[in-house]
Scaffold this active site. Structure first.
Site, PDB file in Angstrom:
ATOM      1  N   LYS A 250       0.875  -1.172   0.000  1.00 48.09           N
ATOM      2  CA  LYS A 250       0.000   0.000   0.000  1.00 48.09           C
ATOM      3  C   LYS A 250       0.911   1.219   0.000  1.00 48.09           C
ATOM      4  O   LYS A 250       1.545   1.554   0.991  1.00 48.09           O
ATOM      5  CB  LYS A 250      -0.919  -0.011   1.216  1.00 48.09           C
ATOM      6  CG  LYS A 250      -1.933   1.107   1.184  1.00 48.09           C
ATOM      7  CD  LYS A 250      -3.012   0.897   2.218  1.00 48.09           C
ATOM      8  CE  LYS A 250      -4.148   1.877   2.028  1.00 48.09           C
ATOM      9  NZ  LYS A 250      -3.709   3.277   2.094  1.00 48.09           N
ATOM     10  N   ARG A 255      -3.269   9.007  -5.429  1.00 49.43           N
ATOM     11  CA  ARG A 255      -3.899   8.149  -6.422  1.00 49.43           C
ATOM     12  C   ARG A 255      -3.918   8.903  -7.735  1.00 49.43           C
ATOM     13  O   ARG A 255      -4.252  10.100  -7.764  1.00 49.43           O
ATOM     14  CB  ARG A 255      -5.335   7.853  -5.962  1.00 49.43           C
ATOM     15  CG  ARG A 255      -6.082   6.851  -6.815  1.00 49.43           C
ATOM     16  CD  ARG A 255      -5.679   5.459  -6.433  1.00 49.43           C
ATOM     17  NE  ARG A 255      -6.395   4.440  -7.186  1.00 49.43           N
ATOM     18  CZ  ARG A 255      -7.468   3.816  -6.745  1.00 49.43           C
ATOM     19  NH1 ARG A 255      -7.996   4.127  -5.574  1.00 49.43           N
ATOM     20  NH2 ARG A 255      -8.017   2.870  -7.462  1.00 49.43           N
ATOM     21  N   ARG A 270      -7.516  11.788  -7.424  1.00 49.62           N
ATOM     22  CA  ARG A 270      -8.676  11.098  -6.882  1.00 49.62           C
ATOM     23  C   ARG A 270      -9.935  11.947  -6.954  1.00 49.62           C
ATOM     24  O   ARG A 270     -11.041  11.448  -7.086  1.00 49.62           O
ATOM     25  CB  ARG A 270      -8.355  10.750  -5.433  1.00 49.62           C
ATOM     26  CG  ARG A 270      -9.404   9.984  -4.755  1.00 49.62           C
ATOM     27  CD  ARG A 270      -8.802   9.385  -3.515  1.00 49.62           C
ATOM     28  NE  ARG A 270      -9.851   8.760  -2.764  1.00 49.62           N
ATOM     29  CZ  ARG A 270      -9.661   7.824  -1.867  1.00 49.62           C
ATOM     30  NH1 ARG A 270      -8.451   7.438  -1.588  1.00 49.62           N
ATOM     31  NH2 ARG A 270     -10.665   7.308  -1.232  1.00 49.62           N
ATOM     32  N   GLU A 298      -0.496   4.842  -8.198  1.00 46.70           N
ATOM     33  CA  GLU A 298      -0.218   5.790  -7.123  1.00 46.70           C
ATOM     34  C   GLU A 298       1.110   6.488  -7.406  1.00 46.70           C
ATOM     35  O   GLU A 298       2.106   5.835  -7.715  1.00 46.70           O
ATOM     36  CB  GLU A 298      -0.153   5.017  -5.794  1.00 46.70           C
ATOM     37  CG  GLU A 298      -0.025   5.857  -4.564  1.00 46.70           C
ATOM     38  CD  GLU A 298      -1.343   6.090  -3.820  1.00 46.70           C
ATOM     39  OE1 GLU A 298      -2.439   5.755  -4.350  1.00 46.70           O
ATOM     40  OE2 GLU A 298      -1.265   6.642  -2.710  1.00 46.70           O
ATOM     41  N   LYS A 417      -7.950  -3.417   2.210  1.00 45.53           N
ATOM     42  CA  LYS A 417      -6.692  -2.811   2.677  1.00 45.53           C
ATOM     43  C   LYS A 417      -6.405  -3.150   4.125  1.00 45.53           C
ATOM     44  O   LYS A 417      -7.303  -3.233   4.952  1.00 45.53           O
ATOM     45  CB  LYS A 417      -6.729  -1.296   2.468  1.00 45.53           C
ATOM     46  CG  LYS A 417      -7.836  -0.601   3.215  1.00 45.53           C
ATOM     47  CD  LYS A 417      -7.950   0.856   2.796  1.00 45.53           C
ATOM     48  CE  LYS A 417      -9.139   1.490   3.505  1.00 45.53           C
ATOM     49  NZ  LYS A 417      -9.535   2.776   2.976  1.00 45.53           N
TER      50      LYS A 417
HETATM   51  P1  AMP Z   1      -7.249   4.653   1.917  1.00 44.21           P
HETATM   52  O1  AMP Z   1      -6.767   5.944   1.337  1.00 44.21           O
HETATM   53  O2  AMP Z   1      -6.696   4.336   3.259  1.00 44.21           O
HETATM   54  O3  AMP Z   1      -8.740   4.496   1.795  1.00 44.21           O
HETATM   55  O4  AMP Z   1      -6.651   3.463   1.012  1.00 44.21           O
HETATM   56  C1  AMP Z   1      -6.958   3.311  -0.324  1.00 44.21           C
HETATM   57  C2  AMP Z   1      -5.913   4.007  -1.153  1.00 44.21           C
HETATM   58  O5  AMP Z   1      -4.678   3.337  -1.091  1.00 44.21           O
HETATM   59  C3  AMP Z   1      -6.215   4.013  -2.611  1.00 44.21           C
HETATM   60  O6  AMP Z   1      -7.142   5.004  -2.950  1.00 44.21           O
HETATM   61  C4  AMP Z   1      -4.845   4.292  -3.228  1.00 44.21           C
HETATM   62  O7  AMP Z   1      -4.631   5.682  -3.304  1.00 44.21           O
HETATM   63  C5  AMP Z   1      -3.887   3.741  -2.199  1.00 44.21           C
HETATM   64  N1  AMP Z   1      -3.094   2.609  -2.670  1.00 44.21           N
HETATM   65  C6  AMP Z   1      -1.778   2.447  -2.393  1.00 44.21           C
HETATM   66  N2  AMP Z   1      -1.311   1.332  -2.928  1.00 44.21           N
HETATM   67  C7  AMP Z   1      -2.313   0.730  -3.569  1.00 44.21           C
HETATM   68  C8  AMP Z   1      -2.428  -0.479  -4.323  1.00 44.21           C
HETATM   69  N3  AMP Z   1      -1.398  -1.305  -4.485  1.00 44.21           N
HETATM   70  N4  AMP Z   1      -3.658  -0.778  -4.843  1.00 44.21           N
HETATM   71  C9  AMP Z   1      -4.708   0.055  -4.662  1.00 44.21           C
HETATM   72  N5  AMP Z   1      -4.652   1.196  -3.958  1.00 44.21           N
HETATM   73  C10 AMP Z   1      -3.465   1.546  -3.411  1.00 44.21           C
END
Ligand code: AMP
Length: 554
Positions: A250, A255, A270, A298, A417
Site C-alpha cells: 500500500k 492516487r 482522486r 499511485e 486494505k
Molecule cells: P485509503 O486511502 O486508506 O482508503 O486506502 C486506499 C488508497 O490506497 C487508494 O485510494 C490508493 O490511493 C492507495 N493505494 C496504495 N497502494 C495501492 C495499491 N497497491 N492498490 C490500490 N490502492 C493503493
C-alpha cells in the site's frame, strides 16, 4: 441548427425540483423537461443541473470567485453592500441573494431576447478560456452582461452554477434516473453507460439519441476510482477470501489515473482534477508508450528504491517550486496497479489477473513501474507480507481478488486494505457476548473499557484477533467472571486485560467514554497486566487529537 431552449425553462424546472422533497417527484419533473430537449440541450441541461459548467475532468474552470459575484450584485442592483450581506445572512446562499437583489435591478440592457442554455454555456466557456493578463476583468464583464440580461430566477441559477451550490437535491443518481425515464431506457443500461462516459452531459446526449451502446471509455474523460474496503487483520482477510490472492504494497502517495491519447498525456487525481502539470516526468514516461490507455496507480515520492514521506508531494501538487527543484526535493515514481483501457480495448471488466498481464506488457520499458505484488494464500503469509511492507516504509497492503473486475466508483471487498496500526490500547473486558456462525456456542465478542476519572469507560467491542483455542479458554474464564448473565450478553468482572490495535479513534455516543476504536482487533491477551495497569481515557483523547493533526496535515 435548432434554436436552443431558454434558460428560463431550466430555471423553472430546477425551482420545481427544489420545491419538492419527494425524490420521485424530482425525477419525474426533470425527466419531463429533458424529454423535450434536443440532444445538445439535454447534454447541457443535465450538466448544468448538477452544478457543472464544464464536463468532468475538463480544464475549463469559470474561475469567478464569491467576491466578484458579490460586487456585481451590488453594482447591478444598486443594493448597498450591507443589504447584500444581510440577504446573505438570511439565505446563506449566493444564488438566492442574486434572485432577491436583482428584483431591484438598476441597470438593464436593451436586449429583449431571452438567454438560451446554449448561449449560457458559450459564455461560461469563454469565461473559462480567458486566461492571463486582463482575464479577470473580461470574465467580470462577461458575467455582468449575463446578469444584466437575466431575470431574477435566471440570475439565481447562473450564480448557483458558478458557485457549484445547487441545493436542489439532484444527486447524480437521480439525474441518471431522470435520464432513464425521459428516454425510456433501462436504469442499468444508463448506469453502465454513465460509468464509461464519466460525464452526465455525454450520458444525456447519448441517451437522447438512443445511442448509449455507442458510449465508450475514452482517454481524457476521467473515471471513478475503485476503492478498497478496510479489514482488521491478516486472519480476517484470509478467512474472507479462502483462496490465493494478490498482495500489493500500500503505497502512500496520491492516487492517479493516467490517460494517454496520441502524443498527449493527462493525469487525474482522486478528486478527478487534472494534476498533469505537477508531474511532467510521469507524463513523459507515459508518452513513450505507443498505445493509448487509461491506467490506475499511485504517485509516490521515492528515492534510491525507497519511499519518502508523503508530505513532500504536497509541495509538488501545489507547485511551490519550479520543476527542477521539485524533482530534486521530491522525486516520484508512478506505481501502476491497473489498466482499464488499452488501445480501443476496454479491459476493466476482465479479471484482474488478465488485466495484469496486459498491464505488464503495456508499460514494459517505459519507466512506469508495476506495483510490487506477491500471491498469498494464508493469514500467516499475509502477516509476513504486511511486516515486510512496513519494514520497507510502506503503509501496509492492498489485497486483491485475482478474479475481480475493476468496479468503478465502488468500495467493495474485491480490494481490501490492511494498514498501519496507529497504536495499541490496553483495556479490560467488562462485558461479553456469544458469537455467531462458526463462533456460536463460544463467548467471542468482548466489550472493553479504559480508565476514566470516575471509573471504567467502555470504548469498543472486539471480535477478531484470537485463535479458536484462545477463544475456548476465554469462554471458560468469562463464565467464571460473570457478574450478571443477561442471556446473550453478560457483564464481566474487570480482570482480563487485552492489548487492542485499531485503525483510528472516533467520537461516539455508543460507548460511555464518548469515543470508539475503529476496527479494533485483539493483539494479545495481556495476562502480564492487571486492571490497575490499563490505559486511561486521557491516552485515548490524546491519540484522537494527534490523528486530527495528521488528518489536517494531509
Ligand atoms: P485509503 O486511502 O486508506 O482508503 O486506502 C486506499 C488508497 O490506497 C487508494 O485510494 C490508493 O490511493 C492507495 N493505494 C496504495 N497502494 C495501492 C495499491 N497497491 N492498490 C490500490 N490502492 C493503493
Amino acid at each position: 441548427m435548432n434554436e436552443s431552449a431558454p434558460l428560463s425553462g431550466l430555471a423553472k424546472v430546477l425551482d420545481e425540483v427544489r420545491a419538492t422533497q419527494s425524490k420521485n417527484a424530482k425525477v419525474e419533473r426533470l425527466s419531463a423537461y429533458l424529454r423535450n430537449l434536443s440532444a445538445d440541450d439535454a447534454a447541457l441541461a443535465a450538466r448544468l443541473a448538477t452544478g457543472r459548467s464544464s464536463p468532468r475532468g475538463s480544464r475549463d474552470e469559470t474561475q469567478v470567485g464569491y467576491s466578484t459575484i458579490w460586487q456585481l450584485l451590488t453594482e447591478i442592483s444598486g443594493t448597498p453592500a450591507k443589504a447584500i450581506s444581510e440577504l446573505y445572512l438570511r439565505y446563506g446562499d449566493l444564488g438566492e441573494v442574486a434572485q432577491e437583489a436583482l428584483k431591484s435591478k438598476r441597470e438593464t440592457t436593451l436586449f429583449g431576447e431571452s438567454i438560451t442554455i446554449a448561449e449560457l454555456q458559450k459564455t461560461f466557456d469563454t469565461m473559462a478560456r480567458s486566461k492571463g493578463k486582463g482575464s479577470s476583468s473580461s470574465r467580470r464583464a462577461l458575467l455582468k452582461s449575463l446578469l444584466l440580461r437575466s431575470s431574477p430566477p435566471e440570475a439565481k441559477y447562473v450564480v448557483k452554477i458558478l458557485t457549484g451550490e445547487m441545493r436542489t437535491g439532484l444527486v447524480q443518481g437521480l439525474v441518471e434516473e431522470a435520464i432513464a425515464k425521459a428516454y425510456a431506457i433501462p436504469k442499468e443500461e444508463v448506469a453502465r453507460a454513465h460509468l464509461l462516459a464519466g460525464d452526465i452531459g455525454l450520458l444525456a446526449y447519448g441517451a437522447r439519441l438512443g445511442e448509449l451502446s455507442k458510449v465508450t471509455m475514452t482517454p481524457f474523460r476521467p473515471l471513478n476510482f475503485m476503492l478498497a474496503e478496510p479489514m482488521a487483520s491478516p486472519t480476517e482477510v484470509a478467512d474472507y477470501f479462502k483462496k490465493p490472492i494478490f498482495a500489493e504494497y500500500k503505497y502512500d502517495g496520491v492516487r492517479a489515473q493516467l490517460h494517454k491519447l496520441g502524443g498527449k498525456v493527462r493525469i487525474f487525481s482522486r478528486r478527478l482534477e487534472d494534476v498533469s502539470e505537477s508531474f511532467p516526468e510521469v507524463s513523459r514516461a507515459a508518452a513513450s508508450i505507443e498505445n493509448d490507455f487509461i491506467l490506475d496507480g499511485e504517485i509516490v515520492p521515492f528515492r534510491d528504491g525507497k519511499p519518502l514521506p508523503f508530505q513532500l508531494l504536497q509541495r509538488r501538487l501545489r507547485r511551490i517550486e519550479n520543476f527542477e527543484e521539485a524533482a530534486r526535493n521530491a522525486p516520484v515514481e508512478y506505481f501502476v496497479f491497473d489498466i482499464l483501457l488499452l488501445g480501443a480495448e476496454e479491459l476493466f471488466d476482465r479479471p484482474l489477473r488478465q488485466r495484469s498481464i496486459a498491464l505488464a506488457a503495456a508499460i514494459r520499458g517505459s519507466g512506469l513501474l508495476p506495483a510490487e505484488r506477491i500471491t498469498v494464500a494464508s493469514g500467516e503469509e499475509i502477516a509476513r507480507a504486511f511486516a515486510t511492507s512496513r519494514a520497507l516504509g510502506y503503509e501496509g497492503l492492498v489485497l486483491k481478488d485475482p478474479e475481480s473486475a475493476y468496479a468503478m466508483g465502488k468500495r467493495g471487498k474485491s480490494w481490501v486494505k490492511l494498514k498501519e496500526e496507529l497504536d495499541t490500547i490496553d483495556a479490560v473486558i467488562v462485558a461479553a457476548e456469544y458469537g455467531h456462525g462458526k463462533r456460536a456456542g463460544v463467548i467471542s465478542d468482548y466489550t472493553f473499557a479504559v480508565r476514566g476519572r470516575d471509573g471504567l469507560k467502555t470504548i469498543g467491542k472486539a471480535y477478531s484477533g484470537l485463535t479458536d483455542s484462545e477463544i475456548g479458554s476465554m469462554t471458560e474464564r468469562i463464565k467464571k467472571l460473570t457478574i450478571k448473565d443477561y442471556g446473550y450478553r453478560r457483564s464481566v468482572k474487570p480482570e482480563i486485560v487485552l492489548e487492542v490495535a485499531f485503525d483510528s479513534i472516533q467520537e461516539s455516543d455508543r460507548h460511555d467514554s464518548g469515543y470508539a476504536l475503529r476496527f479494533p482487533r485483539i493483539k494479545r491477551i495481556r495476562d502480564d497486566k492487571t486492571v490497575r495497569e490499563i490505559d486511561t481515557l486521557e491516552k485515548v483523547v490524546s491519540i484522537f487529537n494527534s490523528q486530527k493533526v495528521k488528518l489536517a496535515e494531509r
